[in-house]
Enzyme design. Structure first.
Site, mmCIF file in Angstrom:
data_model
loop_
_atom_site.group_PDB
_atom_site.id
_atom_site.type_symbol
_atom_site.label_atom_id
_atom_site.label_comp_id
_atom_site.label_asym_id
_atom_site.label_seq_id
_atom_site.Cartn_x
_atom_site.Cartn_y
_atom_site.Cartn_z
ATOM 1 N N VAL A 123 -3.986 -102.823 30.057
ATOM 2 C CA VAL A 123 -3.337 -102.039 29.008
ATOM 3 C C VAL A 123 -2.936 -102.925 27.835
ATOM 4 C CG1 VAL A 123 -1.336 -100.610 28.424
ATOM 5 C CG2 VAL A 123 -2.537 -100.246 30.584
ATOM 6 N N ARG A 129 6.831 -93.730 44.277
ATOM 7 C CA ARG A 129 7.030 -93.870 42.837
ATOM 8 C C ARG A 129 8.449 -94.324 42.523
ATOM 9 N NH1 ARG A 129 3.929 -89.185 39.363
ATOM 10 N NH2 ARG A 129 1.818 -89.860 39.879
ATOM 11 N N ASP A 182 -1.029 -87.922 26.552
ATOM 12 C CA ASP A 182 -1.214 -86.613 27.173
ATOM 13 C C ASP A 182 -1.533 -85.551 26.111
ATOM 14 O OD1 ASP A 182 0.256 -87.185 30.092
ATOM 15 O OD2 ASP A 182 1.135 -88.240 28.395
ATOM 16 N N ARG A 218 -5.036 -85.941 25.134
ATOM 17 C CA ARG A 218 -5.903 -85.363 26.169
ATOM 18 C C ARG A 218 -5.955 -83.842 26.047
ATOM 19 N NH1 ARG A 218 -3.250 -89.299 30.739
ATOM 20 N NH2 ARG A 218 -4.829 -90.942 30.704
ATOM 21 N N HIS A 258 6.279 -88.065 31.178
ATOM 22 C CA HIS A 258 4.885 -88.523 31.184
ATOM 23 C C HIS A 258 4.483 -88.597 32.650
ATOM 24 C CE1 HIS A 258 1.198 -90.669 30.549
ATOM 25 N NE2 HIS A 258 1.650 -91.776 31.103
#
Length: 329
Positions: A28, A103, A163, A166, A190
Protein backbone atom coordinates in the site's frame (compact mmCIF):
# COMPACT_ATOMS: atom_id res chain seq x y z
CA UNK A 1 -3.63 45.30 -5.18
CA UNK A 2 -2.66 44.07 -1.71
CA UNK A 3 -6.06 42.37 -1.29
CA UNK A 4 -5.65 40.72 -4.67
CA UNK A 5 -2.22 39.38 -3.66
CA UNK A 6 -3.70 37.87 -0.51
CA UNK A 7 -6.35 36.16 -2.60
CA UNK A 8 -3.88 34.77 -5.11
CA UNK A 9 -1.27 33.75 -2.57
CA UNK A 10 -2.87 32.40 0.63
CA UNK A 11 -1.20 33.76 3.72
CA UNK A 12 -0.88 30.24 5.16
CA UNK A 13 1.53 29.25 2.39
CA UNK A 14 5.10 29.01 3.69
CA UNK A 15 6.68 29.55 0.28
CA UNK A 16 8.61 26.26 0.52
CA UNK A 17 8.11 23.18 -1.66
CA UNK A 18 5.35 20.83 -0.52
CA UNK A 19 6.28 17.50 1.08
CA UNK A 20 4.42 14.21 1.60
CA UNK A 21 5.75 11.51 3.92
CA UNK A 22 4.47 7.94 3.65
CA UNK A 23 4.98 5.63 6.62
CA UNK A 24 5.29 2.00 5.57
CA UNK A 25 6.89 0.72 2.37
CA UNK A 26 4.69 -2.31 1.84
CA UNK A 27 2.27 -2.88 -1.03
CA UNK A 28 0.00 0.00 0.00
CA UNK A 29 2.71 2.50 0.98
CA UNK A 30 4.62 2.09 -2.28
CA UNK A 31 1.42 2.34 -4.34
CA UNK A 32 0.56 5.58 -2.50
CA UNK A 33 4.03 7.00 -3.13
CA UNK A 34 3.92 6.02 -6.81
CA UNK A 35 0.46 7.54 -7.32
CA UNK A 36 1.45 10.77 -5.55
CA UNK A 37 4.59 11.03 -7.69
CA UNK A 38 2.74 10.37 -10.95
CA UNK A 39 0.07 12.96 -10.12
CA UNK A 40 2.53 15.52 -8.76
CA UNK A 41 0.76 15.91 -5.41
CA UNK A 42 3.93 17.25 -3.76
CA UNK A 43 7.38 18.41 -4.82
CA UNK A 44 9.08 16.10 -2.34
CA UNK A 45 7.94 12.55 -1.48
CA UNK A 46 9.60 10.49 1.24
CA UNK A 47 9.06 6.90 2.37
CA UNK A 48 9.88 5.74 5.91
CA UNK A 49 9.95 2.12 7.04
CA UNK A 50 11.84 0.08 9.64
CA UNK A 51 13.14 -2.16 6.83
CA UNK A 52 16.08 -0.04 5.67
CA UNK A 53 17.08 -2.07 2.62
CA UNK A 54 13.52 -2.33 1.28
CA UNK A 55 12.50 1.30 1.80
CA UNK A 56 15.70 2.60 0.19
CA UNK A 57 15.29 0.23 -2.77
CA UNK A 58 11.61 1.12 -3.30
CA UNK A 59 12.37 4.85 -3.23
CA UNK A 60 15.37 4.49 -5.54
CA UNK A 61 13.33 2.47 -8.05
CA UNK A 62 10.76 5.29 -8.19
CA UNK A 63 13.40 8.03 -8.20
CA UNK A 64 14.98 6.55 -11.33
CA UNK A 65 11.77 7.40 -13.19
CA UNK A 66 11.28 10.83 -11.67
CA UNK A 67 12.05 12.46 -15.02
CA UNK A 68 8.66 11.23 -16.19
CA UNK A 69 6.70 12.70 -13.25
CA UNK A 70 5.99 16.21 -11.94
CA UNK A 71 7.68 15.34 -8.61
CA UNK A 72 11.06 16.78 -7.65
CA UNK A 73 12.50 14.14 -5.35
CA UNK A 74 11.70 10.72 -3.93
CA UNK A 75 13.70 9.40 -0.98
CA UNK A 76 13.48 6.52 1.47
CA UNK A 77 14.91 5.90 4.93
CA UNK A 78 14.43 3.90 8.12
CA UNK A 79 15.08 7.10 10.12
CA UNK A 80 11.96 9.05 11.12
CA UNK A 81 13.99 12.24 10.69
CA UNK A 82 13.28 12.04 6.95
CA UNK A 83 9.66 12.99 7.78
CA UNK A 84 10.67 16.38 9.21
CA UNK A 85 8.99 19.34 7.53
CA UNK A 86 6.22 17.29 5.91
CA UNK A 87 2.92 18.96 5.10
CA UNK A 88 1.05 15.64 5.01
CA UNK A 89 1.94 12.31 6.61
CA UNK A 90 0.18 9.22 5.24
CA UNK A 91 0.37 6.23 7.59
CA UNK A 92 0.06 2.83 5.93
CA UNK A 93 2.10 0.77 8.43
CA UNK A 94 0.15 -1.64 10.59
CA UNK A 95 0.21 -4.93 12.45
CA UNK A 96 -0.20 -8.00 10.26
CA UNK A 97 -3.14 -10.28 10.96
CA UNK A 98 -1.97 -13.61 12.35
CA UNK A 99 -3.74 -16.94 11.75
CA UNK A 100 -6.70 -17.25 14.10
CA UNK A 101 -6.49 -13.60 15.13
CA UNK A 102 -9.80 -11.71 15.27
CA UNK A 103 -10.34 -8.26 13.79
CA UNK A 104 -10.65 -6.84 17.31
CA UNK A 105 -7.32 -8.42 18.26
CA UNK A 106 -5.79 -7.00 15.08
CA UNK A 107 -7.19 -3.59 16.01
CA UNK A 108 -5.51 -3.87 19.42
CA UNK A 109 -2.13 -4.80 17.88
CA UNK A 110 -2.35 -1.98 15.34
CA UNK A 111 -3.38 0.64 17.90
CA UNK A 112 -0.46 -0.40 20.12
CA UNK A 113 1.82 0.12 17.12
CA UNK A 114 0.30 3.59 16.59
CA UNK A 115 1.11 4.47 20.21
CA UNK A 116 4.78 4.01 19.27
CA UNK A 117 4.73 5.51 15.78
CA UNK A 118 2.49 8.58 16.10
CA UNK A 119 4.35 10.47 18.89
CA UNK A 120 7.59 10.15 16.88
CA UNK A 121 5.87 11.63 13.84
CA UNK A 122 4.53 14.50 15.94
CA UNK A 123 8.02 15.25 17.21
CA UNK A 124 9.46 15.77 13.71
CA UNK A 125 6.39 17.27 11.98
CA UNK A 126 4.03 18.82 14.57
CA UNK A 127 2.19 20.94 11.99
CA UNK A 128 1.59 18.17 9.45
CA UNK A 129 -1.82 16.77 8.66
CA UNK A 130 -2.01 13.06 9.51
CA UNK A 131 -3.91 10.71 7.22
CA UNK A 132 -4.36 7.08 8.17
CA UNK A 133 -4.94 4.19 5.77
CA UNK A 134 -4.03 1.40 8.20
CA UNK A 135 -7.00 -0.83 8.99
CA UNK A 136 -9.30 -0.80 10.84
CA UNK A 137 -8.95 2.78 9.61
CA UNK A 138 -11.85 4.33 11.54
CA UNK A 139 -10.70 2.96 14.91
CA UNK A 140 -7.03 3.70 14.18
CA UNK A 141 -7.87 7.32 13.28
CA UNK A 142 -9.97 7.74 16.45
CA UNK A 143 -7.09 6.36 18.54
CA UNK A 144 -4.61 8.68 16.80
CA UNK A 145 -6.82 11.69 17.58
CA UNK A 146 -6.75 10.73 21.25
CA UNK A 147 -3.01 9.94 21.25
CA UNK A 148 -2.03 13.23 19.58
CA UNK A 149 -4.57 15.60 21.09
CA UNK A 150 -4.69 17.35 17.71
CA UNK A 151 -7.88 18.98 16.34
CA UNK A 152 -10.20 16.87 14.17
CA UNK A 153 -9.30 18.72 10.97
CA UNK A 154 -5.65 17.69 11.29
CA UNK A 155 -6.17 13.94 11.79
CA UNK A 156 -8.34 11.90 9.43
CA UNK A 157 -8.49 8.57 7.62
CA UNK A 158 -8.94 7.44 4.02
CA UNK A 159 -12.42 6.27 5.05
CA UNK A 160 -14.66 5.05 2.24
CA UNK A 161 -13.08 7.09 -0.57
CA UNK A 162 -12.09 3.78 -2.17
CA UNK A 163 -15.47 2.14 -1.42
CA UNK A 164 -17.19 5.14 -3.03
CA UNK A 165 -15.00 4.70 -6.10
CA UNK A 166 -15.90 1.00 -6.23
CA UNK A 167 -19.60 1.87 -5.99
CA UNK A 168 -19.35 4.39 -8.83
CA UNK A 169 -17.40 1.89 -10.94
CA UNK A 170 -20.14 -0.71 -10.56
CA UNK A 171 -22.90 1.80 -11.37
CA UNK A 172 -20.85 2.88 -14.40
CA UNK A 173 -20.63 -0.73 -15.52
CA UNK A 174 -24.43 -1.05 -15.31
CA UNK A 175 -25.13 2.17 -17.23
CA UNK A 176 -22.16 2.77 -19.53
CA UNK A 177 -21.79 6.32 -18.13
CA UNK A 178 -18.32 7.58 -17.12
CA UNK A 179 -17.57 7.12 -13.43
CA UNK A 180 -16.74 10.84 -13.20
CA UNK A 181 -20.40 11.64 -13.90
CA UNK A 182 -21.78 9.28 -11.27
CA UNK A 183 -22.38 10.92 -7.90
CA UNK A 184 -22.96 8.37 -5.19
CA UNK A 185 -21.34 7.89 -1.79
CA UNK A 186 -20.59 5.15 0.70
CA UNK A 187 -20.55 6.25 4.35
CA UNK A 188 -20.00 4.68 7.76
CA UNK A 189 -17.35 2.09 8.62
CA UNK A 190 -14.74 1.20 6.03
CA UNK A 191 -15.83 -2.39 6.29
CA UNK A 192 -18.76 -4.75 6.57
CA UNK A 193 -21.23 -2.28 8.14
CA UNK A 194 -20.72 0.50 5.58
CA UNK A 195 -23.81 2.08 4.00
CA UNK A 196 -24.33 2.96 0.32
CA UNK A 197 -26.29 6.23 0.23
CA UNK A 198 -28.58 5.27 -2.65
CA UNK A 199 -31.26 7.86 -1.88
CA UNK A 200 -28.94 10.73 -2.91
CA UNK A 201 -27.24 8.92 -5.82
CA UNK A 202 -27.33 10.67 -9.19
CA UNK A 203 -26.04 10.14 -12.72
CA UNK A 204 -25.30 13.61 -14.03
CA UNK A 205 -28.19 15.39 -12.31
CA UNK A 206 -30.66 12.53 -12.80
CA UNK A 207 -31.60 10.68 -9.58
CA UNK A 208 -30.63 7.02 -9.84
CA UNK A 209 -34.24 6.05 -9.09
CA UNK A 210 -35.29 7.86 -12.29
CA UNK A 211 -32.51 6.58 -14.53
CA UNK A 212 -34.53 3.92 -16.31
CA UNK A 213 -33.23 0.68 -17.85
CA UNK A 214 -29.62 -0.43 -17.31
CA UNK A 215 -27.48 -1.83 -20.12
CA UNK A 216 -28.86 -5.26 -19.25
CA UNK A 217 -32.44 -4.04 -19.42
CA UNK A 218 -32.95 -4.07 -15.67
CA UNK A 219 -33.66 -1.19 -13.31
CA UNK A 220 -32.03 0.07 -10.15
CA UNK A 221 -34.46 -1.71 -7.86
CA UNK A 222 -33.64 -2.89 -4.35
CA UNK A 223 -32.28 -6.22 -5.61
CA UNK A 224 -29.75 -4.56 -7.94
CA UNK A 225 -28.80 -1.93 -5.36
CA UNK A 226 -28.23 -4.59 -2.71
CA UNK A 227 -26.20 -6.68 -5.12
CA UNK A 228 -23.94 -3.72 -5.98
CA UNK A 229 -23.54 -2.70 -2.33
CA UNK A 230 -22.62 -6.28 -1.40
CA UNK A 231 -20.05 -6.44 -4.20
CA UNK A 232 -18.47 -3.22 -2.91
CA UNK A 233 -18.07 -4.79 0.54
CA UNK A 234 -16.80 -8.12 -0.80
CA UNK A 235 -14.44 -6.78 -3.49
CA UNK A 236 -11.51 -6.28 -1.11
CA UNK A 237 -11.78 -9.88 0.12
CA UNK A 238 -11.82 -11.11 -3.48
CA UNK A 239 -8.72 -9.11 -4.39
CA UNK A 240 -6.84 -10.16 -1.23
CA UNK A 241 -7.67 -13.79 -1.93
CA UNK A 242 -6.26 -13.49 -5.43
CA UNK A 243 -3.15 -11.34 -4.91
CA UNK A 244 -2.66 -10.90 -1.16
CA UNK A 245 -3.44 -7.19 -0.83
CA UNK A 246 -5.33 -4.30 -2.36
CA UNK A 247 -2.92 -1.54 -3.29
CA UNK A 248 -3.37 0.18 -6.68
CA UNK A 249 -6.83 1.68 -6.14
CA UNK A 250 -6.12 2.74 -2.54
CA UNK A 251 -2.91 4.34 -3.81
CA UNK A 252 -4.92 6.42 -6.28
CA UNK A 253 -7.56 7.22 -3.63
CA UNK A 254 -4.91 8.39 -1.17
CA UNK A 255 -3.35 10.54 -3.89
CA UNK A 256 -6.74 12.15 -4.55
CA UNK A 257 -7.09 13.04 -0.85
CA UNK A 258 -3.49 14.31 -0.69
CA UNK A 259 -4.06 16.54 -3.71
CA UNK A 260 -7.26 17.93 -2.19
CA UNK A 261 -5.31 18.96 0.92
CA UNK A 262 -2.12 20.30 -0.65
CA UNK A 263 -3.87 22.07 -3.54
CA UNK A 264 -6.70 23.35 -1.34
CA UNK A 265 -9.28 21.86 -3.70
CA UNK A 266 -12.26 21.99 -1.30
CA UNK A 267 -13.29 18.61 -2.69
CA UNK A 268 -16.10 16.49 -1.21
CA UNK A 269 -14.60 13.14 -0.16
CA UNK A 270 -15.87 10.43 2.19
CA UNK A 271 -12.87 10.50 4.52
CA UNK A 272 -13.00 9.17 8.08
CA UNK A 273 -13.38 12.12 10.41
CA UNK A 274 -14.53 12.75 13.97
CA UNK A 275 -18.29 13.24 13.88
CA UNK A 276 -20.16 15.43 16.37
CA UNK A 277 -23.95 15.56 16.11
CA UNK A 278 -23.93 14.33 12.51
CA UNK A 279 -27.31 12.69 11.83
CA UNK A 280 -27.53 12.04 15.58
CA UNK A 281 -24.05 10.47 15.67
CA UNK A 282 -21.29 11.81 17.95
CA UNK A 283 -17.87 10.88 19.36
CA UNK A 284 -16.96 8.40 16.66
CA UNK A 285 -14.67 8.48 13.64
CA UNK A 286 -16.21 7.12 10.46
CA UNK A 287 -16.69 8.10 6.84
CA UNK A 288 -19.07 10.87 5.80
CA UNK A 289 -19.08 13.31 2.86
CA UNK A 290 -16.57 15.95 4.00
CA UNK A 291 -15.10 19.06 2.36
CA UNK A 292 -11.33 18.54 2.14
CA UNK A 293 -8.90 21.41 1.57
CA UNK A 294 -5.82 23.14 2.93
CA UNK A 295 -7.11 22.89 6.50
CA UNK A 296 -7.74 19.16 6.17
CA UNK A 297 -11.09 17.73 7.22
CA UNK A 298 -13.61 20.55 6.96
CA UNK A 299 -17.39 20.76 7.02
CA UNK A 300 -19.28 17.46 7.06
CA UNK A 301 -22.24 17.49 4.68
CA UNK A 302 -25.74 16.25 5.51
CA UNK A 303 -27.11 14.35 2.49
CA UNK A 304 -30.78 13.37 2.46
CA UNK A 305 -31.16 9.94 4.09
CA UNK A 306 -33.86 7.34 4.23
CA UNK A 307 -34.75 5.85 7.60
CA UNK A 308 -32.96 2.61 6.64
CA UNK A 309 -29.79 4.50 5.69
CA UNK A 310 -29.86 6.46 8.95
CA UNK A 311 -30.37 3.26 10.94
CA UNK A 312 -27.50 1.62 9.09
CA UNK A 313 -25.16 4.52 9.83
CA UNK A 314 -26.20 4.53 13.51
CA UNK A 315 -25.48 0.79 13.74
CA UNK A 316 -22.12 1.29 12.02
CA UNK A 317 -21.23 4.04 14.50
CA UNK A 318 -22.22 1.90 17.48
CA UNK A 319 -20.06 -0.94 16.21
CA UNK A 320 -17.01 1.31 15.79
CA UNK A 321 -17.55 3.07 19.10
CA UNK A 322 -17.67 -0.27 20.92
CA UNK A 323 -14.36 -1.39 19.39
CA UNK A 324 -12.75 1.89 20.47
CA UNK A 325 -14.15 1.51 23.99
CA UNK A 326 -12.86 -2.08 24.18
CA UNK A 327 -9.40 -0.73 23.35
CA UNK A 328 -9.59 1.83 26.15
CA UNK A 329 -10.48 4.92 24.11
Amino acid sequence: MENQAQTLYPSKSSGRPSKIAIIGAGAVGTAVAYACAMRGDARSIVLQDINKAKVEAEALDMAHGIQFTPAGSIEGSDDVEIVRGSDLIIVTAGAKQQPGQSRLELAGSTVNLMKKIVPNLQNVAPDAHLMFITNPVDVVTYAALKITGLPRNQVFGSGTVLDTSRLRYLVSRETGVATQNIHAYVAGEHGDSEVALWSSAEIGNVPLSQWGPTLNGGIFDSALRNSIAQEVVQSAYKIIEGKGATNYAIGLAASKIAGAVLRDEQRVLTISTLLEDWEGISDVVMAAPTIVGRDGAGRVLHPPLTLNERDGLTASAQRLRQVARDLGF
